[in-house]
Design a protein around this motif. Structure first.
Motif, PDB file in Angstrom:
ATOM      1  N   UNK A 134       0.842  -1.191   0.000  1.00 11.31           N
ATOM      2  CA  UNK A 134       0.000   0.000   0.000  1.00 11.31           C
ATOM      3  C   UNK A 134       0.876   1.240   0.000  1.00 11.31           C
ATOM      4  N   UNK A 135       0.266   2.364  -0.356  1.00 16.17           N
ATOM      5  CA  UNK A 135       1.021   3.630  -0.237  1.00 16.17           C
ATOM      6  C   UNK A 135       1.095   4.035   1.227  1.00 16.17           C
ATOM      7  N   UNK A 136       0.020   3.733   1.956  1.00 19.84           N
ATOM      8  CA  UNK A 136      -0.005   4.067   3.392  1.00 19.84           C
ATOM      9  C   UNK A 136      -0.766   2.993   4.147  1.00 19.84           C
ATOM     10  N   UNK A 137      -0.472   2.885   5.440  1.00 22.23           N
ATOM     11  CA  UNK A 137      -1.223   1.978   6.308  1.00 22.23           C
ATOM     12  C   UNK A 137      -1.973   2.815   7.348  1.00 22.23           C
ATOM     13  N   UNK A 138      -3.226   2.402   7.627  1.00 18.48           N
ATOM     14  CA  UNK A 138      -4.046   3.096   8.615  1.00 18.48           C
ATOM     15  C   UNK A 138      -4.261   2.157   9.800  1.00 18.48           C
ATOM     16  N   UNK A 139      -3.775   2.548  10.955  1.00 15.59           N
ATOM     17  CA  UNK A 139      -3.956   1.745  12.166  1.00 15.59           C
ATOM     18  C   UNK A 139      -5.289   2.107  12.799  1.00 15.59           C
ATOM     19  N   UNK A 140      -6.323   1.294  12.492  1.00 14.42           N
ATOM     20  CA  UNK A 140      -7.647   1.490  13.110  1.00 14.42           C
ATOM     21  C   UNK A 140      -7.933   0.249  13.931  1.00 14.42           C
ATOM     22  N   UNK A 141      -6.874  -0.262  14.555  1.00 10.60           N
ATOM     23  CA  UNK A 141      -6.926  -1.588  15.167  1.00 10.60           C
ATOM     24  C   UNK A 141      -7.033  -1.538  16.689  1.00 10.60           C
ATOM     25  N   UNK A 142      -7.710  -0.467  17.183  1.00 10.34           N
ATOM     26  CA  UNK A 142      -8.116  -0.463  18.582  1.00 10.34           C
ATOM     27  C   UNK A 142      -7.019  -0.107  19.564  1.00 10.34           C
ATOM     28  N   UNK A 143      -7.362  -0.210  20.859  1.00 10.40           N
ATOM     29  CA  UNK A 143      -6.486   0.327  21.906  1.00 10.40           C
ATOM     30  C   UNK A 143      -5.099  -0.321  21.982  1.00 10.40           C
ATOM     31  N   UNK A 144      -5.013  -1.595  21.620  1.00 11.95           N
ATOM     32  CA  UNK A 144      -3.705  -2.263  21.674  1.00 11.95           C
ATOM     33  C   UNK A 144      -3.129  -2.396  20.271  1.00 11.95           C
ATOM     34  N   UNK A 145      -3.162  -1.328  19.538  1.00 16.93           N
ATOM     35  CA  UNK A 145      -2.839  -1.302  18.114  1.00 16.93           C
ATOM     36  C   UNK A 145      -1.502  -1.951  17.747  1.00 16.93           C
TER      37      UNK A 145
END
Ligand SMILES: Cc1cc2nc3c(=O)[nH]c(=O)nc-3n(C[C@H](O)[C@H](O)[C@H](O)COP(=O)(O)OP(=O)(O)OC[C@H]3O[C@@H](n4cnc5c(N)ncnc54)[C@H](O)[C@@H]3O)c2cc1C
Length: 330
Positions: A151-162
């Motif tokens: 990907x060009x970018x990664x988005x961390x939308x993976x919660x409190x313990x990301x």
């Protein structure tokens, strides 16, 4: 190559994916489990939530109207109950908030993302994230084994313990509280929520989860950004993060151009500007939870009654009558 590889299909990840797809971005969403499950949320949200879902989803998702809150200082059976049987009540003649089907909300938001063009893959647990000058490599374990996505970018939308936060070396939120959700099968026909500033004893079954409070100093990397609980975009006085995370996700989709890493800093500034006042005031309200009982009682007495509050915007907390009460109390 995808424009964005989004890790996590909770409210923040799905909302970002929908908004970014609607702007013509090529989006892949990787969700480790089944969207919305397991449930670890009370599903108590301000009415703003309806701006984020299609009108025809509302009847399915809506559960209850909530008109206010009743604060208890000594627990349901404590001395305070004798002193003030109804606790300290804050109310409005219109609904302040709604209880909703949280599993259904996550499913609806993920469907909206897919309808907008995002590729949503559940059953994919991200195990590795690497940033380089040309983009990101995101490795996930899925039903067909391990795969790596570019990907060009990664988005961390993976919660409190990301996992993304850890992998790209971004700092952690200030605090990680332990939130516990209890279920009680006793009928409750009231239209208020009860807030116990000392937690009452009860049992049934419980689900617990982490609640991040206090955003980290930095939420963007070279080719990465965090949204939602991963960035502690939560209300400091309740831990609620559904609406703040989705507001910040919209800011991210608006500000970040995946071909221009410099725009990550625009997102960093813009989401803090969007939430700053409400988060600051939220911290002050939370400080009240630790004040001595006599001060809490005096404060609750002074402010209880009809409120002008918008649940997600504590800056709206004081009605004119309350401000008068505050001034006379002070
Ligand atoms: C007990 C409790 C009650 C709550 N009650 C409320 C409430 O009433 N109202 C409110 O507004 N908020 C409430 N919250 C907070 C709310 O649940 C969160 O703020 C909200 O879920 C944050 O959304 P999110 O999308 O950032 O993260 P999440 O909803 O946590 O979604 C993250 C997603 O990422 C996935 N994921 C994680 N790691 C990986 C990985 N390595 N690979 C792929 N996928 C991954 C997860 O499976 C999950 O689906 C509560 C929290 C708790 C703990």
């Amino acid at each position: 190559m995808y424009d964005f590889v989004v890790v996590g299909a909770g409210p923040a990840g799905s909302r970002f994916s929908r908004s970014a797809s609607e702007r013509g971005r090529d989006v892949l969403v990787l969700e480790s489990g089944e969207v919305g499950r397991p449930l670890a949320c009370s599903g108590h949200v301000s009415l703003d939530v309806w701006e984020f879902v299609p009108d025809d989803a509302r009847p399915e998702l809506f559960q209850n109207d909530v008109y206010g809150a009743r604060f208890h200082l000594e627990g349901a059976t404590g001395a305070d109950r004798r002193e003030a049987p109804d606790g300290y009540t804050f109310y409005k003649d219109q609904p302040v908030s709604n209880a909703i089907d949280r599993v259904g909300l996550d499913e609806t938001l993920a469907e909206c993302a897919a309808d907008a063009g995002a590729e949503v893959r559940d059953g994919h647990t991200v195990t590795r994230v690497e940033e380089d000058s040309g983009g990101v490599r995101v490795t996930a374990r899925g039903p067909d084994g391990t795969e790596t996505f570019r990907g060009r970018m990664v988005v961390g939308a993976d919660g409190p313990r990301s996992k993304v936060r850890e992998a790209v070396g971004l700092p952690e939120p200030d605090e990680l509280l332990h939130g516990v959700l209890g279920f009680d099968d006793a009928p409750d026909h009231r239209d208020h929520v009860d807030v116990h500033l000392t937690v009452p004893r009860f049992f049934a079954w419980r689900i617990s989860g982490a609640i991040p409070i206090g955003p980290p100093d930095r939420t963007v990397g070279r080719r990465s950004l965090l949204v939602g609980d991963a960035a502690a975009q939560t209300k400091p006085f309740t831990g609620g993060g559904i609406l703040y995370g989705m507001r910040a996700a919209d800011v991210a989709a608006r500000e970040v151009d995946p071909r221009q890493p410099a725009t990550l800093d625009d997102y960093e500034q813009a989401w803090r500007a969007e939430l700053r006042r409400d988060q600051r005031l939220g911290h002050l309200i939370r400080a009240g939870y630790s004040m001595p009982r006599p001060v809490q009682k005096a404060g609750l007495r002074a402010f209880s009654g009809e409120i002008g509050v918008h649940m997600d915007r504590p800056t709206s907390v004081f009605s004119k009558a309350q401000l008068r009460a505050l001034l006379s109390w002070g």
